[in-house]
Scaffold this motif. Structure first.
Motif, PDB file in Angstrom:
ATOM      1  N   PHE A  17      32.149  33.347 133.420  1.00 28.53           N
ATOM      2  CA  PHE A  17      31.136  33.743 134.389  1.00 28.53           C
ATOM      3  C   PHE A  17      30.015  34.583 133.773  1.00 28.53           C
ATOM      4  CE2 PHE A  17      34.729  32.694 137.080  1.00 28.53           C
ATOM      5  CZ  PHE A  17      34.120  31.941 138.068  1.00 28.53           C
ATOM      6  N   VAL A  18      30.356  35.608 133.006  1.00 32.20           N
ATOM      7  CA  VAL A  18      29.328  36.470 132.430  1.00 32.20           C
ATOM      8  C   VAL A  18      28.521  35.715 131.390  1.00 32.20           C
ATOM      9  CG1 VAL A  18      28.916  38.570 131.106  1.00 32.20           C
ATOM     10  CG2 VAL A  18      30.657  38.552 132.896  1.00 32.20           C
ATOM     11  N   ALA A  19      29.198  35.012 130.506  1.00 30.31           N
ATOM     12  CA  ALA A  19      28.497  34.290 129.444  1.00 30.31           C
ATOM     13  C   ALA A  19      27.549  33.239 130.015  1.00 30.31           C
ATOM     14  CB  ALA A  19      29.507  33.628 128.504  1.00 30.31           C
ATOM     15  N   ARG A  20      27.996  32.514 131.036  1.00 33.17           N
ATOM     16  CA  ARG A  20      27.184  31.431 131.594  1.00 33.17           C
ATOM     17  C   ARG A  20      25.966  31.945 132.355  1.00 33.17           C
ATOM     18  NH1 ARG A  20      25.898  27.034 129.497  1.00 33.17           N
ATOM     19  NH2 ARG A  20      27.641  25.777 128.800  1.00 33.17           N
ATOM     20  N   GLU A  21      25.984  33.181 132.804  1.00 34.48           N
ATOM     21  CA  GLU A  21      24.799  33.768 133.437  1.00 34.48           C
ATOM     22  C   GLU A  21      23.807  34.286 132.404  1.00 34.48           C
ATOM     23  OE1 GLU A  21      24.000  33.606 136.550  1.00 34.48           O
ATOM     24  OE2 GLU A  21      25.861  32.524 136.962  1.00 34.48           O
ATOM     25  N   GLY A  78      26.675  38.186 136.740  1.00 32.07           N
ATOM     26  CA  GLY A  78      27.894  37.618 136.171  1.00 32.07           C
ATOM     27  C   GLY A  78      29.106  38.495 136.412  1.00 32.07           C
ATOM     28  N   VAL A  79      28.929  39.827 136.333  1.00 33.43           N
ATOM     29  CA  VAL A  79      30.038  40.748 136.575  1.00 33.43           C
ATOM     30  C   VAL A  79      30.516  40.656 138.018  1.00 33.43           C
ATOM     31  CG1 VAL A  79      30.640  43.200 136.733  1.00 33.43           C
ATOM     32  CG2 VAL A  79      29.455  42.337 134.711  1.00 33.43           C
ATOM     33  N   ILE A  80      29.582  40.528 138.969  1.00 37.39           N
ATOM     34  CA  ILE A  80      29.946  40.408 140.386  1.00 37.39           C
ATOM     35  C   ILE A  80      30.786  39.155 140.620  1.00 37.39           C
ATOM     36  CG2 ILE A  80      29.016  39.984 142.689  1.00 37.39           C
ATOM     37  CD1 ILE A  80      26.649  41.776 141.922  1.00 37.39           C
ATOM     38  N   LEU A  81      30.350  38.028 140.071  1.00 38.90           N
ATOM     39  CA  LEU A  81      31.112  36.786 140.230  1.00 38.90           C
ATOM     40  C   LEU A  81      32.472  36.878 139.542  1.00 38.90           C
ATOM     41  CD1 LEU A  81      28.333  34.093 139.650  1.00 38.90           C
ATOM     42  CD2 LEU A  81      29.233  34.931 141.819  1.00 38.90           C
ATOM     43  N   ASN A 115      34.259  39.582 138.965  1.00 36.82           N
ATOM     44  CA  ASN A 115      35.138  40.482 139.710  1.00 36.82           C
ATOM     45  C   ASN A 115      35.687  39.801 140.966  1.00 36.82           C
ATOM     46  OD1 ASN A 115      36.120  43.367 140.284  1.00 36.82           O
ATOM     47  ND2 ASN A 115      34.967  42.892 142.127  1.00 36.82           N
ATOM     48  N   ALA A 116      34.833  39.062 141.671  1.00 39.20           N
ATOM     49  CA  ALA A 116      35.288  38.368 142.875  1.00 39.20           C
ATOM     50  C   ALA A 116      36.376  37.352 142.544  1.00 39.20           C
ATOM     51  CB  ALA A 116      34.108  37.690 143.562  1.00 39.20           C
ATOM     52  N   ARG A 117      36.194  36.598 141.459  1.00 31.88           N
ATOM     53  CA  ARG A 117      37.192  35.603 141.067  1.00 31.88           C
ATOM     54  C   ARG A 117      38.477  36.282 140.591  1.00 31.88           C
ATOM     55  NH1 ARG A 117      37.585  30.248 139.159  1.00 31.88           N
ATOM     56  NH2 ARG A 117      39.838  29.846 139.106  1.00 31.88           N
ATOM     57  N   ALA A 118      38.351  37.402 139.887  1.00 29.84           N
ATOM     58  CA  ALA A 118      39.529  38.095 139.381  1.00 29.84           C
ATOM     59  C   ALA A 118      40.403  38.606 140.523  1.00 29.84           C
ATOM     60  CB  ALA A 118      39.107  39.251 138.478  1.00 29.84           C
ATOM     61  N   MET A 119      39.777  39.139 141.573  1.00 24.62           N
ATOM     62  CA  MET A 119      40.558  39.664 142.690  1.00 24.62           C
ATOM     63  C   MET A 119      41.132  38.564 143.565  1.00 24.62           C
ATOM     64  SD  MET A 119      38.601  43.083 144.020  1.00 24.62           S
ATOM     65  CE  MET A 119      38.547  44.558 142.996  1.00 24.62           C
ATOM     66  N   LEU A 131      40.343  40.871 151.506  1.00 21.57           N
ATOM     67  CA  LEU A 131      39.739  39.919 150.576  1.00 21.57           C
ATOM     68  C   LEU A 131      38.499  39.276 151.184  1.00 21.57           C
ATOM     69  CD1 LEU A 131      42.765  38.071 148.928  1.00 21.57           C
ATOM     70  CD2 LEU A 131      41.201  39.705 147.879  1.00 21.57           C
ATOM     71  N   ALA A 132      38.544  38.990 152.496  1.00 20.21           N
ATOM     72  CA  ALA A 132      37.371  38.420 153.149  1.00 20.21           C
ATOM     73  C   ALA A 132      36.212  39.415 153.153  1.00 20.21           C
ATOM     74  CB  ALA A 132      37.724  38.009 154.581  1.00 20.21           C
ATOM     75  N   GLY A 133      36.531  40.683 153.400  1.00 18.99           N
ATOM     76  CA  GLY A 133      35.484  41.704 153.331  1.00 18.99           C
ATOM     77  C   GLY A 133      34.896  41.813 151.941  1.00 18.99           C
ATOM     78  N   LEU A 134      35.760  41.718 150.926  1.00 17.24           N
ATOM     79  CA  LEU A 134      35.271  41.703 149.544  1.00 17.24           C
ATOM     80  C   LEU A 134      34.344  40.524 149.310  1.00 17.24           C
ATOM     81  CD1 LEU A 134      35.356  42.586 146.534  1.00 17.24           C
ATOM     82  CD2 LEU A 134      37.376  41.125 146.294  1.00 17.24           C
ATOM     83  N   ALA A 135      34.690  39.359 149.865  1.00 20.57           N
ATOM     84  CA  ALA A 135      33.857  38.173 149.704  1.00 20.57           C
ATOM     85  C   ALA A 135      32.481  38.376 150.346  1.00 20.57           C
ATOM     86  CB  ALA A 135      34.551  36.961 150.312  1.00 20.57           C
ATOM     87  N   LEU A 136      32.451  39.003 151.509  1.00 23.52           N
ATOM     88  CA  LEU A 136      31.174  39.244 152.181  1.00 23.52           C
ATOM     89  C   LEU A 136      30.309  40.223 151.388  1.00 23.52           C
ATOM     90  CD1 LEU A 136      32.348  39.490 155.905  1.00 23.52           C
ATOM     91  CD2 LEU A 136      31.159  37.591 154.795  1.00 23.52           C
ATOM     92  N   VAL A 137      30.936  41.288 150.893  1.00 21.84           N
ATOM     93  CA  VAL A 137      30.177  42.249 150.075  1.00 21.84           C
ATOM     94  C   VAL A 137      29.663  41.569 148.813  1.00 21.84           C
ATOM     95  CG1 VAL A 137      30.366  44.364 148.715  1.00 21.84           C
ATOM     96  CG2 VAL A 137      31.418  44.241 150.985  1.00 21.84           C
ATOM     97  N   THR A 138      30.511  40.753 148.202  1.00 18.98           N
ATOM     98  CA  THR A 138      30.093  40.022 147.006  1.00 18.98           C
ATOM     99  C   THR A 138      28.938  39.085 147.305  1.00 18.98           C
ATOM    100  OG1 THR A 138      32.345  40.111 146.125  1.00 18.98           O
ATOM    101  CG2 THR A 138      30.868  38.452 145.193  1.00 18.98           C
ATOM    102  N   LEU A 139      28.977  38.446 148.468  1.00 20.06           N
ATOM    103  CA  LEU A 139      27.913  37.518 148.849  1.00 20.06           C
ATOM    104  C   LEU A 139      26.576  38.240 148.992  1.00 20.06           C
ATOM    105  CD1 LEU A 139      27.312  34.562 149.644  1.00 20.06           C
ATOM    106  CD2 LEU A 139      27.740  35.222 152.017  1.00 20.06           C
TER     107      LEU A 139
END
Length: 300
Positions: free
Chosen positions: A171-175, A217-220, A222-226, A269-277
């Motif tokens: 994720f980070v590298a590709r961004e 990239g860090v946001i994406l 972190n979301a995938r890691a959790m 997790l859904a709240g995390l997804a919304l914050v990430t979005l």
């Protein structure tokens, strides 16, 4: 406007014919497409998301809080945060190093490195978890050595971290790679001419120019890691209070008909997804602005 001579010799201004855009469609087509998109989003995004929060709070706030502070749930939340806190910085370091290497240097095997970075996108997370079991499990390549030295990777936190790092490291590298390639090497070369060393170029030239893409990239990551389930499920062993992350705890609670507990943790997790979005949207705008500025600054 253009001038055209008539038969009498006088000039008459004639407007050029309007060019029809290739993307212009009738109003009813646009409305139909927008309607289909909204119906799809409602059925497959908004309704499930609303159901999660409704089911989590259906029995009242006290039941919701009790499900969150239950020991197994707290252990799953703690483990999820620990794994993300380890995996994300590791992927950040790898992503920056890989992006700098690929964007700033030409070397043999560059395309191979790019392919390896994309590998987690093409490999099932379950398969990646199984690979770690075959390598570090009791019957794996290093299983005997790990057992003799009283080291445990599979069915323990290290295995969960390894599996999470694997599925999240692109994720980070590709961004960063596209932005660094668009920026070119002119600024670094100018800094070198002015006497800057490698670390000074990185901290004062390269990093400030890619900070928004790096954050994106860090946001994406972190979301995938959790939220990772497949790979972690294979290597965790599902040990209550020890190796269950939030997604695994949700699965166990739901399978045991503890719906309030399952939906309560799922709402986190859904709240995390919304914050990430929201963060993704804000940072994505800055990244696009940065990419546009780079494309305008570079000579054609």
């Amino acid at each position: 406007m253009s001038a055209v001579l008539t038969a009498s010799g006088s000039a008459v201004s004639v407007a050029p014919p309007a060019l029809k855009s290739a993307t212009t469609e009738p109003a009813w087509v646009r409305r139909a497409l927008i309607g289909v998109a909204l119906v799809f989003l409602t059925l497959f995004l908004f309704v499930p998301l609303g159901t999660v929060f409704y089911e989590a709070l259906k029995k009242g706030w006290s039941v919701y809080v009790a499900a969150i502070v239950e020991p197994d749930a707290l252990s799953a939340i703690k483990l999820t945060l620990i794994v993300a806190a380890i995996a994300v910085p590791m992927n950040l370091v790898f992503g920056v190093a890989a992006a700098w290497t690929i964007a700033k240097f030409d070397f043999r095997g560059k395309n191979v490195l790019l392919t390896l970075i994309d590998l987690p996108f093409s490999v099932s997370p379950v398969i990646s978890g199984l690979i770690y079991v075959l390598i570090f499990g009791l019957q794996g390549w290093f299983g005997g050595w790990l057992r003799d030295h009283d080291l445990k990777i599979i069915f323990a936190v290290p295995g969960i971290v390894l599996a999470t790092v694997f599925v999240t490291f692109p994720f980070v590298a590709r961004e960063l790679i596209p932005l660094m390639q668009a920026q070119g090497n002119e600024q670094e070369e100018a800094a070198r001419v002015l006497g800057a060393n490698g670390w000074q170029m990185f901290w004062r030239v390269t990093l400030p120019n890619v900070k928004w893409a790096l954050l994106y990239g860090v946001i994406l990551c972190n979301a995938r890691a959790m939220g990772e389930f497949g790979a972690v499920s294979v290597v965790s062993g599902h040990i209550r209070g020890q190796t269950n992350t939030m997604p695994l705890h949700i699965e166990i609670a739901y399978n045991e008909y503890q719906f309030a507990a399952a939906f309560a943790v799922a709402s986190l997790l859904a709240g995390l997804a919304l914050v990430t979005l929201v963060l993704k949207y804000l940072v994505e705008r800055r990244v696009k602005q940065q990419m546009n500025a780079v494309s305008l600054e570079r000579p054609q």
